[in-house]
Motif scaffolding. Structure first.
Motif, PDB file in Angstrom:
ATOM      1  N   PRO A  78       8.849  27.533  19.415  1.00  0.00           N
ATOM      2  CA  PRO A  78      10.051  27.838  20.329  1.00  0.00           C
ATOM      3  C   PRO A  78      10.707  26.724  20.571  1.00  0.00           C
ATOM      4  CG  PRO A  78       7.823  28.753  20.995  1.00  0.00           C
ATOM      5  CD  PRO A  78       7.719  27.947  20.163  1.00  0.00           C
ATOM      6  N   GLY A  79      12.327  27.131  20.599  1.00  0.00           N
ATOM      7  CA  GLY A  79      13.176  25.970  20.886  1.00  0.00           C
ATOM      8  C   GLY A  79      13.418  25.222  19.750  1.00  0.00           C
ATOM      9  N   LEU A  80      12.976  25.165  18.590  1.00  0.00           N
ATOM     10  CA  LEU A  80      13.185  24.184  17.647  1.00  0.00           C
ATOM     11  C   LEU A  80      13.899  24.670  16.558  1.00  0.00           C
ATOM     12  CD1 LEU A  80      12.173  21.653  15.895  1.00  0.00           C
ATOM     13  CD2 LEU A  80      10.532  23.000  14.628  1.00  0.00           C
ATOM     14  N   ARG A  81      15.171  23.698  16.175  1.00  0.00           N
ATOM     15  CA  ARG A  81      16.088  24.215  15.240  1.00  0.00           C
ATOM     16  C   ARG A  81      16.024  23.073  14.225  1.00  0.00           C
ATOM     17  NH1 ARG A  81      21.844  23.767  14.337  1.00  0.00           N
ATOM     18  NH2 ARG A  81      22.546  25.504  13.411  1.00  0.00           N
ATOM     19  N   VAL A  82      15.885  23.431  12.847  1.00  0.00           N
ATOM     20  CA  VAL A  82      16.045  22.676  11.895  1.00  0.00           C
ATOM     21  C   VAL A  82      17.175  22.940  10.681  1.00  0.00           C
ATOM     22  CG1 VAL A  82      14.571  21.932   9.848  1.00  0.00           C
ATOM     23  CG2 VAL A  82      13.521  22.662  12.229  1.00  0.00           C
ATOM     24  N   VAL A  83      18.000  21.872  10.711  1.00  0.00           N
ATOM     25  CA  VAL A  83      19.129  22.165   9.704  1.00  0.00           C
ATOM     26  C   VAL A  83      19.076  21.205   8.349  1.00  0.00           C
ATOM     27  CG1 VAL A  83      20.393  22.907  11.575  1.00  0.00           C
ATOM     28  CG2 VAL A  83      20.524  20.648  11.021  1.00  0.00           C
ATOM     29  N   LEU A  84      19.809  21.511   7.465  1.00  0.00           N
ATOM     30  CA  LEU A  84      20.074  20.773   6.579  1.00  0.00           C
ATOM     31  C   LEU A  84      21.737  20.596   6.346  1.00  0.00           C
ATOM     32  CD1 LEU A  84      17.594  21.352   3.329  1.00  0.00           C
ATOM     33  CD2 LEU A  84      17.545  19.419   4.742  1.00  0.00           C
ATOM     34  N   GLU A  85      22.217  19.416   6.140  1.00  0.00           N
ATOM     35  CA  GLU A  85      23.787  19.359   6.430  1.00  0.00           C
ATOM     36  C   GLU A  85      24.117  17.997   5.891  1.00  0.00           C
ATOM     37  OE1 GLU A  85      24.054  19.029  10.836  1.00  0.00           O
ATOM     38  OE2 GLU A  85      23.500  16.967  10.737  1.00  0.00           O
ATOM     39  N   ARG A  86      25.321  17.829   5.333  1.00  0.00           N
ATOM     40  CA  ARG A  86      25.697  17.057   4.465  1.00  0.00           C
ATOM     41  C   ARG A  86      26.176  16.024   5.807  1.00  0.00           C
ATOM     42  NH1 ARG A  86      26.241  18.147  -0.605  1.00  0.00           N
ATOM     43  NH2 ARG A  86      26.344  20.431  -1.161  1.00  0.00           N
ATOM     44  N   ARG A  87      26.472  14.870   5.230  1.00  0.00           N
ATOM     45  CA  ARG A  87      27.063  13.975   6.266  1.00  0.00           C
ATOM     46  C   ARG A  87      28.475  14.137   6.940  1.00  0.00           C
ATOM     47  NH1 ARG A  87      24.245   9.007   6.267  1.00  0.00           N
ATOM     48  NH2 ARG A  87      22.838   8.642   4.445  1.00  0.00           N
ATOM     49  N   SER A  88      29.015  14.918   6.206  1.00  0.00           N
ATOM     50  CA  SER A  88      30.264  15.293   6.863  1.00  0.00           C
ATOM     51  C   SER A  88      30.035  16.497   7.871  1.00  0.00           C
ATOM     52  CB  SER A  88      31.203  16.148   5.715  1.00  0.00           C
ATOM     53  OG  SER A  88      30.422  17.199   5.371  1.00  0.00           O
ATOM     54  N   GLY A  89      28.964  17.104   7.791  1.00  0.00           N
ATOM     55  CA  GLY A  89      28.659  18.005   9.030  1.00  0.00           C
ATOM     56  C   GLY A  89      28.518  19.543   8.560  1.00  0.00           C
ATOM     57  N   GLN A  90      28.664  19.614   7.218  1.00  0.00           N
ATOM     58  CA  GLN A  90      28.854  21.138   6.631  1.00  0.00           C
ATOM     59  C   GLN A  90      27.261  21.567   6.540  1.00  0.00           C
ATOM     60  OE1 GLN A  90      29.849  21.178   2.509  1.00  0.00           O
ATOM     61  NE2 GLN A  90      30.221  23.349   2.459  1.00  0.00           N
ATOM     62  N   LEU A  91      27.072  22.702   7.334  1.00  0.00           N
ATOM     63  CA  LEU A  91      25.684  23.209   7.144  1.00  0.00           C
ATOM     64  C   LEU A  91      25.380  23.868   5.901  1.00  0.00           C
ATOM     65  CD1 LEU A  91      23.216  24.090   8.939  1.00  0.00           C
ATOM     66  CD2 LEU A  91      24.435  26.358   9.152  1.00  0.00           C
ATOM     67  N   LEU A  92      23.977  23.530   5.222  1.00  0.00           N
ATOM     68  CA  LEU A  92      23.554  23.962   4.263  1.00  0.00           C
ATOM     69  C   LEU A  92      22.755  25.291   4.544  1.00  0.00           C
ATOM     70  CD1 LEU A  92      23.032  20.726   2.322  1.00  0.00           C
ATOM     71  CD2 LEU A  92      24.970  22.155   2.123  1.00  0.00           C
ATOM     72  N   VAL A  93      21.718  25.028   5.211  1.00  0.00           N
ATOM     73  CA  VAL A  93      20.785  26.029   5.836  1.00  0.00           C
ATOM     74  C   VAL A  93      20.336  25.597   7.098  1.00  0.00           C
ATOM     75  CG1 VAL A  93      18.867  24.839   4.448  1.00  0.00           C
ATOM     76  CG2 VAL A  93      18.852  27.435   4.827  1.00  0.00           C
ATOM     77  N   SER A  94      19.717  26.597   7.909  1.00  0.00           N
ATOM     78  CA  SER A  94      19.132  26.241   9.170  1.00  0.00           C
ATOM     79  C   SER A  94      17.876  27.367   9.344  1.00  0.00           C
ATOM     80  CB  SER A  94      19.979  26.446  10.402  1.00  0.00           C
ATOM     81  OG  SER A  94      20.557  27.900  10.238  1.00  0.00           O
ATOM     82  N   GLN A  95      17.313  26.726  10.358  1.00  0.00           N
ATOM     83  CA  GLN A  95      16.092  27.633  10.755  1.00  0.00           C
ATOM     84  C   GLN A  95      16.156  27.508  12.281  1.00  0.00           C
ATOM     85  OE1 GLN A  95      13.935  29.924   9.171  1.00  0.00           O
ATOM     86  NE2 GLN A  95      12.881  30.287  11.150  1.00  0.00           N
ATOM     87  N   PRO A  96      16.392  28.679  13.116  1.00  0.00           N
ATOM     88  CA  PRO A  96      16.603  29.878  12.560  1.00  0.00           C
ATOM     89  C   PRO A  96      17.703  30.312  11.648  1.00  0.00           C
ATOM     90  CG  PRO A  96      16.275  29.813  14.979  1.00  0.00           C
ATOM     91  CD  PRO A  96      16.416  28.409  14.324  1.00  0.00           C
TER      92      PRO A  96
END
Length: 311
Positions: free
Chosen positions: A10-28
């Motif tokens: 609960p409350g955890l958000r995991v993201v893969l992003e580029r250094r520019s801040g572009q989102l690649l994928v996230s969970q949720p």
């Protein structure tokens, strides 16, 4: 698939992003945001791999974050944790624990108050018992008679000083907890009982039998020639209470009365003997008077006959 393994926290958000801040994928997972620039890029805030508090101007709720580079230099992995959501169970458990502890504290406090009240009540009761015992001891000690108490096992409970004074030769054996028979045996050896002239154990047996069966008062002469009257009664709990009354003066008065009675009897007997002697003397005088009267009468008659003959 890798991201879905952490989706249950609960409350955890995991993201893969580029250094520019572009989102690649996230969970949720949020398909609509994939490929877009994020408003809050954690890797832009801090990318040293250490945990930090996310500034409140980026996320208002208390949040911690961490970000570091992946094996791909341009790809960053970032995690954020909403503290309110993550700690909801802990807060709930804490509140429950606080409530439980509060209830326990209240119960302990109530128990402490109850124990304190009970302790005070016990202290008051003990003080009352002490005062009652002191009053009883004072009353027992002020008695002119000797007082003694034995428990159901025939062991000495208490006695007053007058009792010890009467049995002063046995004083060394008269102590709380001592058995009746042992005190008697010790007293015989000290000469406390002048009556114990034969078999010591037989004397102890007879006196113990009288002690247990309360067969009426018993008179005893002490070594100093004083006399005491021994009276004992059983108590409801199986013990025995005894009274020792000094009857020396009474015995002396009775002895004097008996001596006076004997003297009076002797005086009565002497008076009777004197009365008998007086009655014997009166009878002898009466006989003499009768004989004298008869002689006078005969003499008178003789004189009358003589006078008649002369005429």
């Amino acid at each position: 698939k890798l991201f879905s393994a952490v989706g249950a926290i609960p409350g955890l958000r995991v993201v893969l992003e580029r250094r520019s801040g572009q989102l690649l994928v996230s969970q949720p997972y949020d398909e609509m945001q994939v490929g877009k620039q994020q408003r809050v890029a954690i890797s832009k805030v801090h990318a040293s791999g250490t945990v930090f508090m996310v500034p409140s101007d980026l996320i208002q709720e208390p949040t911690i974050g961490v970000a570091r580079a992946s094996l791909y230099g341009d790809v960053m992995i970032a995690l954020t944790l909403d503290l309110n959501t993550a700690m909801a169970d802990w807060v709930r458990d804490r509140d429950r624990m606080v409530a439980s502890v509060s209830i326990a504290v209240v119960l302990v406090f109530a128990l402490a108050l109850t124990l304190n009240a009970a302790l005070r009540q016990s202290e008051r009761a003990e003080a009352e018992r002490s005062r009652a015992r002191a009053t009883l001891d004072a009353a027992i000690e002020s008695m002119s008679d000797g007082f003694v108490m034995w428990d159901r096992d025939d062991r000495l409970v208490t006695c007053n000083e007058q009792y010890r004074h009467m049995y002063r030769l046995s004083a060394d054996f008269i102590s709380p907890g001592a058995k009746f028979e042992d005190i008697i045996r010790g007293g015989i050896q000290r000469g406390q009982y002048p009556q114990a002239t034969g078999d010591m154990e037989e004397f102890v047996r007879q006196l113990t039998a009288w002690h247990h069966h309360n067969e009426g008062p018993l008179e005893r002469e002490l070594p100093d020639h004083r006399w005491i009257l021994i009276t004992e009664r059983s108590t409801p709990d199986g013990g025995i209470v005894g009274i020792r009354t000094d009857i020396t003066d009474l015995k002396t008065a009775l002895s004097k009365l008996e001596a006076a009675k004997e003297r009076a009897q002797q005086a009565v007997e002497e008076t009777q003997l004197q009365n008998a002697a007086l009655r014997e003397r009166d009878r002898a005088l009466h006989i003499q008077n009768v004989l004298f009267d008869a002689a006078l009468n005969n003499m008178s008659q003789g004189l009358l006959m003589t006078d008649r003959n002369q005429r």
